[in-house]
Write an enzyme that holds these catalytic residues in place. Structure first.
Site, PDB file in Angstrom:
ATOM      1  N   PHE A 108       0.852  -1.188   0.000  1.00 37.12           N
ATOM      2  CA  PHE A 108       0.000   0.000   0.000  1.00 37.12           C
ATOM      3  C   PHE A 108       0.884   1.233   0.000  1.00 37.12           C
ATOM      4  O   PHE A 108       2.075   1.177   0.286  1.00 37.12           O
ATOM      5  CB  PHE A 108      -0.949   0.011   1.210  1.00 37.12           C
ATOM      6  CG  PHE A 108      -0.264   0.220   2.534  1.00 37.12           C
ATOM      7  CD1 PHE A 108      -0.087   1.497   3.055  1.00 37.12           C
ATOM      8  CD2 PHE A 108       0.212  -0.854   3.265  1.00 37.12           C
ATOM      9  CE1 PHE A 108       0.552   1.693   4.273  1.00 37.12           C
ATOM     10  CE2 PHE A 108       0.844  -0.674   4.484  1.00 37.12           C
ATOM     11  CZ  PHE A 108       1.013   0.605   4.985  1.00 37.12           C
ATOM     12  N   CYS A 109       0.267   2.367  -0.338  1.00 37.45           N
ATOM     13  CA  CYS A 109       0.948   3.659  -0.239  1.00 37.45           C
ATOM     14  C   CYS A 109      -0.059   4.670   0.278  1.00 37.45           C
ATOM     15  O   CYS A 109      -0.786   4.386   1.227  1.00 37.45           O
ATOM     16  CB  CYS A 109       1.658   4.041  -1.535  1.00 37.45           C
ATOM     17  SG  CYS A 109       0.673   3.983  -3.060  1.00 37.45           S
ATOM     18  N   ASN A 110      -0.146   5.857  -0.319  1.00 33.36           N
ATOM     19  CA  ASN A 110      -0.974   6.917   0.260  1.00 33.36           C
ATOM     20  C   ASN A 110      -2.445   6.886  -0.151  1.00 33.36           C
ATOM     21  O   ASN A 110      -3.246   7.590   0.426  1.00 33.36           O
ATOM     22  CB  ASN A 110      -0.382   8.285  -0.046  1.00 33.36           C
ATOM     23  CG  ASN A 110       0.667   8.667   0.977  1.00 33.36           C
ATOM     24  OD1 ASN A 110       0.585   8.297   2.137  1.00 33.36           O
ATOM     25  ND2 ASN A 110       1.669   9.403   0.542  1.00 33.36           N
TER      26      ASN A 110
ATOM     27  N   CYS B  10      -1.954   7.533  -5.397  1.00 31.98           N
ATOM     28  CA  CYS B  10      -0.522   7.322  -5.150  1.00 31.98           C
ATOM     29  C   CYS B  10       0.013   6.200  -6.025  1.00 31.98           C
ATOM     30  O   CYS B  10      -0.498   5.080  -5.970  1.00 31.98           O
ATOM     31  CB  CYS B  10      -0.293   7.004  -3.672  1.00 31.98           C
ATOM     32  SG  CYS B  10       1.445   6.735  -3.268  1.00 31.98           S
TER      33      CYS B  10
END
Length: 199
Positions: free
Chosen positions: A153-155, A159
């Site tokens: 995952f990221c933002n 993202c």
């Protein structure tokens, strides 16, 4: 601020920090699942939803417009064979402890707050760190036949860090069917009021 308001504010902060029994929660994760406890390097952490009905997102998490490029809306499936998951599936992976949950954001974002149980492997380092995920170096790059199940995952949906990392992993030989993509990322995790820790 008058002294009485200051005392009240401090009392509310102390009450907010006290542990809440699962049967006392007003806002559960699901009807049957009030909390999830995960093992982290610092010990067990209980994930729950924010209990304050007046809580709001603020700062970067409340922004709805970002320049595209680079902050473009990401596809639901970042690469063929990768499974996109939501919060409940990510909680299952965290609770089960069998998959590696990877925060693929840069270190400054990670240290600002992450999902309990996640490890930080920034998207621009993932190609050099596949050994941490069960791959073995070989003459052609990596042998990932023993690669672990992972979730990246990221933002959030805008993202591109975790989709970029996923594509690098697959190009290096990581099996796509062992990769999960939590597209909602930190923005949706925070929107749902789920627990965030500072590593």
């Amino acid at each position: 601020m008058p002294l009485s308001r200051l005392v009240l504010a401090l009392a509310l902060l102390v009450l907010a920090a006290l542990p809440v029994r699962a049967d006392e929660l007003r806002v559960n994760i699901t009807r049957e699942r009030p909390t999830v406890t995960v093992t982290t390097a610092a010990g067990p952490v209980t994930i729950r939803r924010e209990q304050d009905p007046d809580a709001r997102l603020s700062g970067d998490w409340a922004r709805v417009a970002r320049d595209c490029p680079p902050f473009c809306i990401q596809p639901m499936v970042p690469a063929p064979g990768v499974t996109t998951i939501g919060e409940l599936e990510l909680l299952d992976l965290l609770e089960g402890g069998t998959a590696v949950v990877i925060d693929s954001r840069t270190r400054d974002w990670f240290t600002g707050g992450t999902i309990p149980g996640a490890v930080n492997i920034p998207y621009d380092e993932i190609g050099d760190r596949l050994g941490e995920l069960g791959c073995e170096p070989d003459f052609e790059g990596w042998d990932c036949t023993a690669a672990r199940e992972v979730a990246l995952f990221c933002n959030g949906p805008w993202c591109g860090q975790s989709p970029s990392a996923i594509r690098v992993m697959i190009a290096a030989g990581y099996p796509a069917e062992r990769i999960r993509y939590y597209r909602g990322g930190m923005q949706v995790w925070r929107l749902l009021g789920l627990t965030v820790i500072r590593p």
